[in-house]
Design a protein around this motif. Structure first.
Motif, PDB file in Angstrom:
ATOM      1  N   GLY A 184       0.809  -1.215   0.000  1.00 13.98           N
ATOM      2  CA  GLY A 184       0.000   0.000   0.000  1.00 13.98           C
ATOM      3  C   GLY A 184       0.837   1.256   0.000  1.00 13.98           C
ATOM      4  O   GLY A 184       0.888   1.977  -0.985  1.00 13.98           O
ATOM      5  N   SER A 185       1.500   1.531   1.129  1.00 13.92           N
ATOM      6  CA  SER A 185       2.301   2.751   1.222  1.00 13.92           C
ATOM      7  C   SER A 185       3.422   2.555   2.240  1.00 13.92           C
ATOM      8  O   SER A 185       3.317   1.721   3.137  1.00 13.92           O
ATOM      9  CB  SER A 185       1.440   3.951   1.624  1.00 13.92           C
ATOM     10  N   VAL A 186       4.467   3.350   2.097  1.00 17.61           N
ATOM     11  CA  VAL A 186       5.583   3.321   3.026  1.00 17.61           C
ATOM     12  C   VAL A 186       6.134   4.734   3.156  1.00 17.61           C
ATOM     13  O   VAL A 186       6.296   5.444   2.164  1.00 17.61           O
ATOM     14  CB  VAL A 186       6.683   2.343   2.557  1.00 17.61           C
ATOM     15  N   ALA A 187       6.351   5.173   4.385  1.00 17.40           N
ATOM     16  CA  ALA A 187       6.986   6.468   4.624  1.00 17.40           C
ATOM     17  C   ALA A 187       8.484   6.315   4.406  1.00 17.40           C
ATOM     18  O   ALA A 187       9.085   5.327   4.832  1.00 17.40           O
ATOM     19  CB  ALA A 187       6.702   6.945   6.041  1.00 17.40           C
ATOM     20  N   VAL A 188       9.082   7.299   3.741  1.00 11.91           N
ATOM     21  CA  VAL A 188      10.504   7.212   3.378  1.00 11.91           C
ATOM     22  C   VAL A 188      11.192   8.538   3.649  1.00 11.91           C
ATOM     23  O   VAL A 188      10.660   9.614   3.364  1.00 11.91           O
ATOM     24  CB  VAL A 188      10.682   6.840   1.891  1.00 11.91           C
ATOM     25  N   ASP A 189      12.407   8.457   4.187  1.00 11.92           N
ATOM     26  CA  ASP A 189      13.251   9.640   4.352  1.00 11.92           C
ATOM     27  C   ASP A 189      14.703   9.204   4.168  1.00 11.92           C
ATOM     28  O   ASP A 189      15.000   7.998   4.142  1.00 11.92           O
ATOM     29  CB  ASP A 189      13.044  10.268   5.733  1.00 11.92           C
ATOM     30  N   THR A 190      15.601  10.163   4.032  1.00 14.22           N
ATOM     31  CA  THR A 190      17.014   9.848   3.851  1.00 14.22           C
ATOM     32  C   THR A 190      17.869  10.742   4.732  1.00 14.22           C
ATOM     33  O   THR A 190      17.462  11.842   5.108  1.00 14.22           O
ATOM     34  CB  THR A 190      17.460  10.050   2.385  1.00 14.22           C
ATOM     35  N   GLU A 191      19.061  10.263   5.041  1.00 15.60           N
ATOM     36  CA  GLU A 191      20.098  11.071   5.666  1.00 15.60           C
ATOM     37  C   GLU A 191      21.344  10.951   4.798  1.00 15.60           C
ATOM     38  O   GLU A 191      21.696   9.854   4.343  1.00 15.60           O
ATOM     39  CB  GLU A 191      20.404  10.599   7.090  1.00 15.60           C
ATOM     40  N   THR A 192      21.996  12.079   4.565  1.00 15.61           N
ATOM     41  CA  THR A 192      23.133  12.123   3.654  1.00 15.61           C
ATOM     42  C   THR A 192      24.272  12.922   4.277  1.00 15.61           C
ATOM     43  O   THR A 192      24.120  13.550   5.331  1.00 15.61           O
ATOM     44  CB  THR A 192      22.730  12.785   2.327  1.00 15.61           C
TER      45      THR A 192
END
Length: 219
Positions: free
Chosen positions: A27-35
């Motif tokens: 269905g859905s997934v929350a996504v974020d990144t650290e760089t």
């Protein structure tokens, strides 16, 4: 207004190099990144956070070959991010999509972005950051103290993991509020057109078309 509780024990799962086999998102997934910084061509992708909206955050640490890891060889993570049947919920998706597409060599789609949604419907304010939106719309206080810490370290501190997890744990609830506002204001279709354009907007940014803006009349 409440203060965001520290995730309970077991709410944060740290995975080195890739998501484990068998972990699926539907269905859905929350996504974020650290760089390491904000230049996708210069600064490496260090961490990808995901949550199904169930109170658990899965943090994938991308470890370079030089540090004993597998680098960007993370097939399970790539499969989730490129899955056309899983909507990726992001905040400021323009950057996250760009860094993920550049580093992992995939197309990240479909995507919705709570920051774009906020700019379309919360025109009475210029406060569209994640912390401000969580405070105003969910009554949750997010700490941003670790935002500029060293995400390239092999051993991440517990407070870094807590910070990283908080950036995805509330995105499902925030998106639900935003989706209702978009419908209320008659801007859901416009927002969807913006969301659909994000992978192409990211490719333009990676090619250097952030400035000059090819959509500008100037020049």
């Amino acid at each position: 207004m409440s203060t965001a509780p520290a995730p309970c024990e077991g709410a944060i799962s740290l995975h080195r190099n890739d998501l484990p086999d068998g972990l699926a998102f539907t269905g859905s997934v929350a996504v974020d990144t650290e760089t390491m910084g904000l230049n996708p061509h210069r600064d490496r992708l260090c961490l990808v956070q995901l949550s199904a909206g169930d109170g658990t955050a899965h943090l994938v640490q991308i470890i370079p070959h030089s540090m004993g890891g597998t680098g960007y060889d993370c097939p399970n993570l790539k499969r989730v991010l490129a899955d056309p049947d899983v909507t990726k919920i992001m905040h400021f998706a323009r950057f996250d999509v760009a860094i993920l597409q550049h580093a992992l060599g995939i197309t990240v789609s479909p995507v919705v972005c709570t920051k774009i949604a906020a700019r379309l419907v919360r025109t009475f304010t210029d406060r569209h950051g994640l912390a401000a939106l969580c405070r105003d719309m969910l009554g949750v206080e997010l700490s941003k103290h670790q935002q500029t810490s060293d995400w390239g370290a092999l051993a991440l501190k517990p407070e870094q993991l807590t910070y990283a997890a908080s950036d995805v744990l509330y995105l499902h609830a925030l998106w639900a509020k935003m989706d209702d506002l978009l419908a209320r204001e008659g801007r859901r279709e416009l927002a969807q057109a913006c969301f659909d354009f994000l992978p192409a907007r990211a490719r333009l940014d990676l090619l250097g078309y952030e400035d000059p803006d090819i959509f500008s009349h100037r020049g």
